[in-house]
Design a protein around this motif. Structure first.
Motif, PDB file in Angstrom:
ATOM      1  N   UNK A   9     -35.867  17.902   1.721  1.00 27.46           N
ATOM      2  CA  UNK A   9     -35.460  19.203   2.244  1.00 27.46           C
ATOM      3  C   UNK A   9     -33.950  19.415   2.179  1.00 27.46           C
ATOM      4  N   UNK A  10     -33.199  18.360   1.919  1.00 28.86           N
ATOM      5  CA  UNK A  10     -31.737  18.469   1.835  1.00 28.86           C
ATOM      6  C   UNK A  10     -31.329  18.981   0.453  1.00 28.86           C
ATOM      7  N   UNK A  11     -30.166  19.581   0.391  1.00 25.98           N
ATOM      8  CA  UNK A  11     -29.686  20.130  -0.873  1.00 25.98           C
ATOM      9  C   UNK A  11     -29.279  19.051  -1.862  1.00 25.98           C
ATOM     10  N   UNK A  12     -28.770  17.933  -1.357  1.00 26.64           N
ATOM     11  CA  UNK A  12     -28.221  16.899  -2.247  1.00 26.64           C
ATOM     12  C   UNK A  12     -28.413  15.536  -1.576  1.00 26.64           C
ATOM     13  N   UNK A  13     -29.640  15.020  -1.658  1.00 28.67           N
ATOM     14  CA  UNK A  13     -29.944  13.791  -0.923  1.00 28.67           C
ATOM     15  C   UNK A  13     -30.689  12.791  -1.781  1.00 28.67           C
ATOM     16  N   UNK A  14     -30.436  11.519  -1.517  1.00 26.94           N
ATOM     17  CA  UNK A  14     -31.208  10.403  -2.059  1.00 26.94           C
ATOM     18  C   UNK A  14     -31.899   9.692  -0.907  1.00 26.94           C
ATOM     19  N   UNK A  15     -33.081   9.154  -1.192  1.00 25.81           N
ATOM     20  CA  UNK A  15     -33.790   8.332  -0.215  1.00 25.81           C
ATOM     21  C   UNK A  15     -34.026   6.964  -0.827  1.00 25.81           C
ATOM     22  N   UNK A  46     -31.715  -6.314   7.199  1.00 27.06           N
ATOM     23  CA  UNK A  46     -31.335  -6.438   5.781  1.00 27.06           C
ATOM     24  C   UNK A  46     -29.938  -5.861   5.602  1.00 27.06           C
ATOM     25  N   UNK A  47     -28.986  -6.509   6.286  1.00 28.69           N
ATOM     26  CA  UNK A  47     -27.613  -5.992   6.316  1.00 28.69           C
ATOM     27  C   UNK A  47     -27.007  -5.905   4.917  1.00 28.69           C
ATOM     28  N   UNK A  48     -27.183  -6.940   4.100  1.00 27.45           N
ATOM     29  CA  UNK A  48     -26.537  -6.939   2.782  1.00 27.45           C
ATOM     30  C   UNK A  48     -27.118  -5.852   1.886  1.00 27.45           C
ATOM     31  N   UNK A  49     -28.436  -5.634   1.954  1.00 24.01           N
ATOM     32  CA  UNK A  49     -29.056  -4.598   1.135  1.00 24.01           C
ATOM     33  C   UNK A  49     -28.537  -3.214   1.512  1.00 24.01           C
ATOM     34  N   UNK A  50     -28.389  -2.977   2.813  1.00 20.14           N
ATOM     35  CA  UNK A  50     -27.868  -1.680   3.261  1.00 20.14           C
ATOM     36  C   UNK A  50     -26.380  -1.547   2.946  1.00 20.14           C
ATOM     37  N   UNK A  51     -25.626  -2.598   3.238  1.00 19.27           N
ATOM     38  CA  UNK A  51     -24.176  -2.539   3.033  1.00 19.27           C
ATOM     39  C   UNK A  51     -23.825  -2.324   1.572  1.00 19.27           C
ATOM     40  N   UNK A  52     -24.650  -2.841   0.662  1.00 21.65           N
ATOM     41  CA  UNK A  52     -24.352  -2.669  -0.760  1.00 21.65           C
ATOM     42  C   UNK A  52     -24.480  -1.213  -1.199  1.00 21.65           C
ATOM     43  N   UNK A  53     -25.156  -0.393  -0.384  1.00 25.26           N
ATOM     44  CA  UNK A  53     -25.305   1.027  -0.696  1.00 25.26           C
ATOM     45  C   UNK A  53     -24.226   1.865  -0.022  1.00 25.26           C
ATOM     46  N   UNK A  54     -23.671   1.379   1.090  1.00 26.02           N
ATOM     47  CA  UNK A  54     -22.672   2.157   1.813  1.00 26.02           C
ATOM     48  C   UNK A  54     -21.474   2.497   0.924  1.00 26.02           C
ATOM     49  N   UNK A  55     -20.895   1.476   0.323  1.00 25.82           N
ATOM     50  CA  UNK A  55     -19.632   1.683  -0.391  1.00 25.82           C
ATOM     51  C   UNK A  55     -19.745   2.652  -1.562  1.00 25.82           C
ATOM     52  N   UNK A  56     -20.701   2.466  -2.489  1.00 24.71           N
ATOM     53  CA  UNK A  56     -20.771   3.433  -3.585  1.00 24.71           C
ATOM     54  C   UNK A  56     -21.064   4.847  -3.089  1.00 24.71           C
ATOM     55  N   UNK A  57     -21.925   4.984  -2.092  1.00 26.99           N
ATOM     56  CA  UNK A  57     -22.226   6.325  -1.602  1.00 26.99           C
ATOM     57  C   UNK A  57     -20.994   6.967  -0.973  1.00 26.99           C
ATOM     58  N   UNK A  66     -25.759   6.246  -7.172  1.00 29.75           N
ATOM     59  CA  UNK A  66     -26.462   5.051  -6.715  1.00 29.75           C
ATOM     60  C   UNK A  66     -27.332   4.503  -7.833  1.00 29.75           C
ATOM     61  N   UNK A  67     -27.432   3.187  -7.927  1.00 26.76           N
ATOM     62  CA  UNK A  67     -28.330   2.607  -8.936  1.00 26.76           C
ATOM     63  C   UNK A  67     -29.775   2.879  -8.572  1.00 26.76           C
ATOM     64  N   UNK A  68     -30.644   2.981  -9.585  1.00 23.49           N
ATOM     65  CA  UNK A  68     -32.062   3.200  -9.332  1.00 23.49           C
ATOM     66  C   UNK A  68     -32.653   2.018  -8.572  1.00 23.49           C
ATOM     67  N   UNK A  69     -32.217   0.824  -8.939  1.00 19.62           N
ATOM     68  CA  UNK A  69     -32.668  -0.389  -8.262  1.00 19.62           C
ATOM     69  C   UNK A  69     -31.446  -1.245  -7.951  1.00 19.62           C
ATOM     70  N   UNK A  70     -31.366  -1.728  -6.726  1.00 18.14           N
ATOM     71  CA  UNK A  70     -30.308  -2.657  -6.355  1.00 18.14           C
ATOM     72  C   UNK A  70     -30.945  -3.759  -5.526  1.00 18.14           C
ATOM     73  N   UNK A 127     -33.548  -3.192  -2.428  1.00 14.09           N
ATOM     74  CA  UNK A 127     -33.876  -1.790  -2.172  1.00 14.09           C
ATOM     75  C   UNK A 127     -34.315  -1.095  -3.448  1.00 14.09           C
ATOM     76  N   UNK A 128     -34.948   0.052  -3.286  1.00 18.64           N
ATOM     77  CA  UNK A 128     -35.367   0.881  -4.414  1.00 18.64           C
ATOM     78  C   UNK A 128     -35.093   2.342  -4.079  1.00 18.64           C
ATOM     79  N   UNK A 129     -34.374   3.022  -4.965  1.00 20.35           N
ATOM     80  CA  UNK A 129     -34.120   4.457  -4.770  1.00 20.35           C
ATOM     81  C   UNK A 129     -35.306   5.248  -5.288  1.00 20.35           C
ATOM     82  N   UNK A 130     -35.799   6.161  -4.462  1.00 18.23           N
ATOM     83  CA  UNK A 130     -36.935   6.979  -4.853  1.00 18.23           C
ATOM     84  C   UNK A 130     -36.482   8.117  -5.765  1.00 18.23           C
ATOM     85  N   UNK A 131     -37.256   8.373  -6.796  1.00 16.92           N
ATOM     86  CA  UNK A 131     -36.991   9.528  -7.648  1.00 16.92           C
ATOM     87  C   UNK A 131     -37.276  10.802  -6.865  1.00 16.92           C
TER      88      UNK A 131
END
Length: 409
Positions: A250-256, A270-281, A287-291, A294-298
């Motif tokens: 529902x957001x205009x510009x969002x990744x899940x 899962x601190x490291x998995x989350x923290x690895x997404x904070x900085x690039x975002x 964001x990478x499709x897979x890191x 974690x997995x970014x949903x299309x």
């Protein structure tokens, strides 16, 4: 804003700065690598049982690239001021007033659990003051089962049944069926349980007010327009992955992004998995499709996630009894059974009382439950999990036995 430049983890337990806005007091700490840092600050907004100390790892990591502000609004964290007259929207407006008073550039809020609703509303109501938004544990509370469980918790606290309240709340926050995957230790579970069992009268009132705000929230009429990242623990039953994905859609510009092997407390499990997404975002990088972890949903997947969060099957012996101390007793057939809920069929009361029900299954302790809805399919219910022994027995019943190693070869 003048930032402190002497950050250490021990300071998160020290006295806070206080900003008075009319009759409201806001408590905060602010850190950066230079006192007059002009960059957009990260704003940390925690959940119901979190304090500044909860963010020890995040502050240290984020300070390398951003100023960091930790904020406790009235009735949050270390801020003991009660504010029963304020709804979520008014609290979100206080964030904007805080930013205006301290002449802050557009903020980058990270909202966790209860804090996610406040951060999202701030972004919606004050878009000029929000540069980017990171959310985890979306608490819009539109799911009927979640609302009933929250209402039951408030009723138990009002009756002084703190042990039952704490057991039910713990089961909601930490998925007992996935402890092997999430790695939550028995020591941590016991510590959190004790914390909730020992709430002071003031803490109970704060929890009550915050819960009533969530229950009174009518949902998002608008969604954030700024770049938004939504993190969902794949085993989170309290705020389920499909709810996170629907919000992102529902957001205009969002990744899940699904955080693997995590539930509602994904940032800590899962601190490291989350923290690895904070900085690039926060830097505005794709964001990478897979890191790792974690997995970014299309975008096409966001409205396609399964809404049934657990398999529900009839038990081998489907005959059971539904009992209520005042309403009576009914013979029922268990059409669906899972750890978190089920479906009963039989000649059931048309308007069952909201509380006080138990399900009697052969060989199990009585299971406290909350009815959700009665239809031609039967009575849908959720288990309140206020009895630890009954919950453990149900978990054993519904969990398939592990296959022998030779069978997996």
């Amino acid at each position: 804003m003048r930032y402190r430049t002497d950050y250490s983890a021990t300071l998160l337990s020290s006295a806070t700065e206080t900003l008075e806005l009319g009759c409201w007091r806001l408590h905060y700490q602010a850190y950066a690598t230079r006192a007059d840092d002009p960059r957009a600050p990260v704003l940390l907004l925690g959940g119901a049982f979190q304090s500044f100390r909860s963010f020890t790892g995040e502050v240290g990591e984020l300070l390398a690239e951003h100023p960091v502000i930790l904020l406790d609004l009235p009735s949050q964290g270390c801020n003991l001021q009660l504010a029963p007259e304020l709804g979520l929207e008014e609290l979100a407006d206080l964030i904007a007033a805080f930013a205006a008073e301290l002449q802050l550039p557009p903020l980058m809020p990270i909202g966790l659990s209860y804090g996610s609703a406040l951060a999202a509303l701030f972004a919606v109501r004050h878009p000029q003051r929000c540069a980017r938004l990171l959310l985890a544990g979306i608490t819009a509370f539109g799911r009927p089962g979640a609302r009933r469980l929250l209402e039951e918790g408030l009723a138990l606290l009002a009756e002084g049944q703190t042990a039952a309240f704490a057991q039910g709340a713990l089961t909601g926050l930490l998925n007992p069926l996935r402890l092997n995957e999430t790695g939550v230790s028995p020591v941590f579970r016991k510590a959190l349980l004790r914390q909730m069992q020992r709430l002071s009268p003031t803490e109970v009132e704060r929890y009550r007010q915050n819960s009533l705000r969530l229950l009174g929230f009518q949902g998002f009429a608008q969604h954030p327009a700024c770049p938004t990242l939504v993190l969902a623990g794949e085993y989170d039953h309290f705020t389920q992955p499909w709810e996170h994905a629907s919000f992102a859609a529902a957001c205009a510009d969002a990744d899940c992004v699904l955080i693997h092997d995590a539930d509602h407390l994904a940032q800590f499990e899962r601190r490291s998995a989350c923290a690895s997404l904070y900085s690039p975002f926060l830097r505005g990088e794709p964001l990478p499709l897979v890191s790792p972890g974690s997995t970014r949903l299309a975008r096409s997947q966001l409205l396609q996630l399964e809404k049934r969060h657990e398999a529900r099957r009839p038990p081998l012996n489907r005959r059971a009894r539904l009992t209520h101390a005042e309403a009576g007793e009914w013979a029922v057939e268990v059409a669906e059974l899972g750890f978190f809920g089920g479906l009963l069929q039989g000649d059931l009361p048309a308007a069952p009382p909201l509380r006080g029900w138990q399900l009697q299954l052969p060989g199990l302790p009585a299971l406290p439950l909350l009815p959700l809805r009665l239809s031609t399919n039967g009575l849908a219910l959720v288990f309140s999990h206020t009895d630890a022994q009954a919950s453990a027995a149900l978990a054993e019943l519904v969990t398939p036995p592990a296959l022998p190693a030779v069978a997996c070869a």
